[in-house]
Every structure is written in C-alpha cells, then in structure tokens.
Design a protein around this motif. Structure first.
Motif, mmCIF file in Angstrom:
data_model
loop_
_atom_site.group_PDB
_atom_site.id
_atom_site.type_symbol
_atom_site.label_atom_id
_atom_site.label_comp_id
_atom_site.label_asym_id
_atom_site.label_seq_id
_atom_site.Cartn_x
_atom_site.Cartn_y
_atom_site.Cartn_z
ATOM 1 N N SER A 76 37.560 43.004 39.757
ATOM 2 C CA SER A 76 37.672 42.547 40.899
ATOM 3 C C SER A 76 37.151 41.030 41.210
ATOM 4 O O SER A 76 36.396 40.678 40.346
ATOM 5 N N LEU A 119 34.459 38.510 47.011
ATOM 6 C CA LEU A 119 35.117 38.431 48.415
ATOM 7 C C LEU A 119 35.431 36.759 48.829
ATOM 8 O O LEU A 119 34.562 36.152 48.583
ATOM 9 N N GLY A 160 40.876 35.721 51.858
ATOM 10 C CA GLY A 160 41.421 36.898 51.247
ATOM 11 C C GLY A 160 41.172 38.199 52.172
ATOM 12 O O GLY A 160 42.097 38.837 52.580
ATOM 13 N N LEU A 161 39.868 38.256 52.716
ATOM 14 C CA LEU A 161 39.493 39.437 53.481
ATOM 15 C C LEU A 161 40.110 39.250 54.857
ATOM 16 O O LEU A 161 40.573 40.073 55.372
ATOM 17 N N ALA A 215 43.825 40.355 54.725
ATOM 18 C CA ALA A 215 43.730 41.690 55.023
ATOM 19 C C ALA A 215 43.453 42.519 56.505
ATOM 20 O O ALA A 215 43.902 43.422 56.734
ATOM 21 N N GLU A 247 34.162 42.705 48.431
ATOM 22 C CA GLU A 247 34.872 42.224 47.600
ATOM 23 C C GLU A 247 36.450 42.364 48.042
ATOM 24 O O GLU A 247 36.520 43.331 48.965
ATOM 25 N N TYR A 248 37.286 41.655 47.595
ATOM 26 C CA TYR A 248 38.608 41.674 47.930
ATOM 27 C C TYR A 248 39.427 41.704 46.735
ATOM 28 O O TYR A 248 39.142 40.898 45.642
ATOM 29 N N THR A 249 40.300 42.667 46.558
ATOM 30 C CA THR A 249 41.421 42.703 45.460
ATOM 31 C C THR A 249 42.520 42.876 45.938
ATOM 32 O O THR A 249 42.755 43.227 47.081
ATOM 33 N N PHE A 279 39.986 46.008 50.082
ATOM 34 C CA PHE A 279 38.840 45.228 50.219
ATOM 35 C C PHE A 279 37.632 46.274 50.335
ATOM 36 O O PHE A 279 37.977 47.452 50.817
ATOM 37 N N ASN A 334 35.986 50.484 53.375
ATOM 38 C CA ASN A 334 37.036 50.166 52.350
ATOM 39 C C ASN A 334 38.562 50.332 52.951
ATOM 40 O O ASN A 334 38.651 51.216 53.921
#
Length: 160
Positions: free
Chosen positions: A2, A5, A9-10, A13, A43-45, A49, A70
């Motif tokens: 991961s 964040l 990116g977030l 999403a 976090e963002y993957t 997130f 999440n």
C-alpha cells in the motif's frame, strides 16, 4: 504494497460514491457533486481505500461517519463501502446509527447492524439490523437478540 494516501487517489475513488439521497433533497447523480472526506489517517491502493480515525465521507447533505471506512474497488469502480465503529448515516431528515454498515453500490443498499437506532424527527425505531435502500428510501428493520424491534412514533397532526 500500500501507498500513503494521496488526495487525488482518494478523491477519484470517492467520486464514484452514489448519492445517499433522501426525500427532501434532489438526488445527485453518482460521480457528480463534490465529495469531501476526512480522517486522522488513510491509505489508497488499486484495490480500494481505508480511512481511519474520525472518518467521514460527505456528498451533498448526506454524511457517512465512523471510526473506520473502507472502500473496495474492482475493475476501476467502487463496489462496496464498509464502515465500523460508531457508524452514523445522516440525511437532512433522518439519522441511522449502528456498530457496522455495509453499503453495496450495485443494490443501492446500506445494511446497518448492531444496536441500530433510526430516528426521524421525534420518531425512533430500534433493532438489530436495518436494510436501507438509498434509491427507494425504504427501510426494513429486523429484531435485536430478543427478536423484537421497538419504536415510538408521534403523529404529525398531534392527535387532532
């Protein structure tokens, strides 16, 4: 692995979140309207997130708050949002409180569980599990451990 964040990116999403509409607010089409969020950390993957600590997602006049939120992403689309710990789903007309919520975008359903309390004005409904459809604005409450739901409702005309 991961990544930390990133705001962009977030935001991408979260922009996929559909409207959590109510009868008094004109719905905002999924992906339109600003989405704001906040948390103590996140976090963002590519798979989704995670927002932790006073997590909050707001679109229009609707808010999802919890200790953790999440989001699960598949094929580039947000599919599911899970919230746990002191969960609140708030619209201008009602508040739903529970221990855990799962929002499945394909069915437009929020399933709230664990000591669920639905309030609308002075009216209160309690139970163990609530299924709320964000598109039709209908709710179905199931009983708690004793199998019963409870409620207090006040007539709008005050009995006249």
């Amino acid at each position: 692995m991961s990544r930390t964040l990133t705001m962009a990116g977030l935001a991408l999403a979260l922009l996929a979140l559909p409207t959590m509409g109510d009868a008094q607010t004109a719905p905002v089409a999924a992906g339109s309207g600003a989405v704001s969020y906040g948390a103590d950390s996140g976090e963002y993957t590519p798979a989704g997130f995670a927002l932790r600590g006073r997590a909050e997602v707001v679109q229009g006049q609707n808010r999802l708050r919890a200790d953790t939120i999440n989001g699960m992403v598949a094929d580039g689309d947000l599919r599911r949002v899970e919230a746990s710990g002191n969960v609140y789903f708030v619209t201008p007309d009602q508040t739903i409180r529970g221990d855990r919520a799962v929002y499945t975008l394909a069915s437009d359903e929020v399933v709230m569980s664990g000591d669920v309390i639905l309030t609308q004005g002075q009216n209160i409904l309690t139970g163990g599990r609530l299924v709320y459809n964000t598109r039709t604005e209908t709710a179905q409450m199931e009983g708690a451990s004793n199998g019963r739901i409870r409620g207090v409702f006040y007539p709008e005309n005050g009995g006249n």
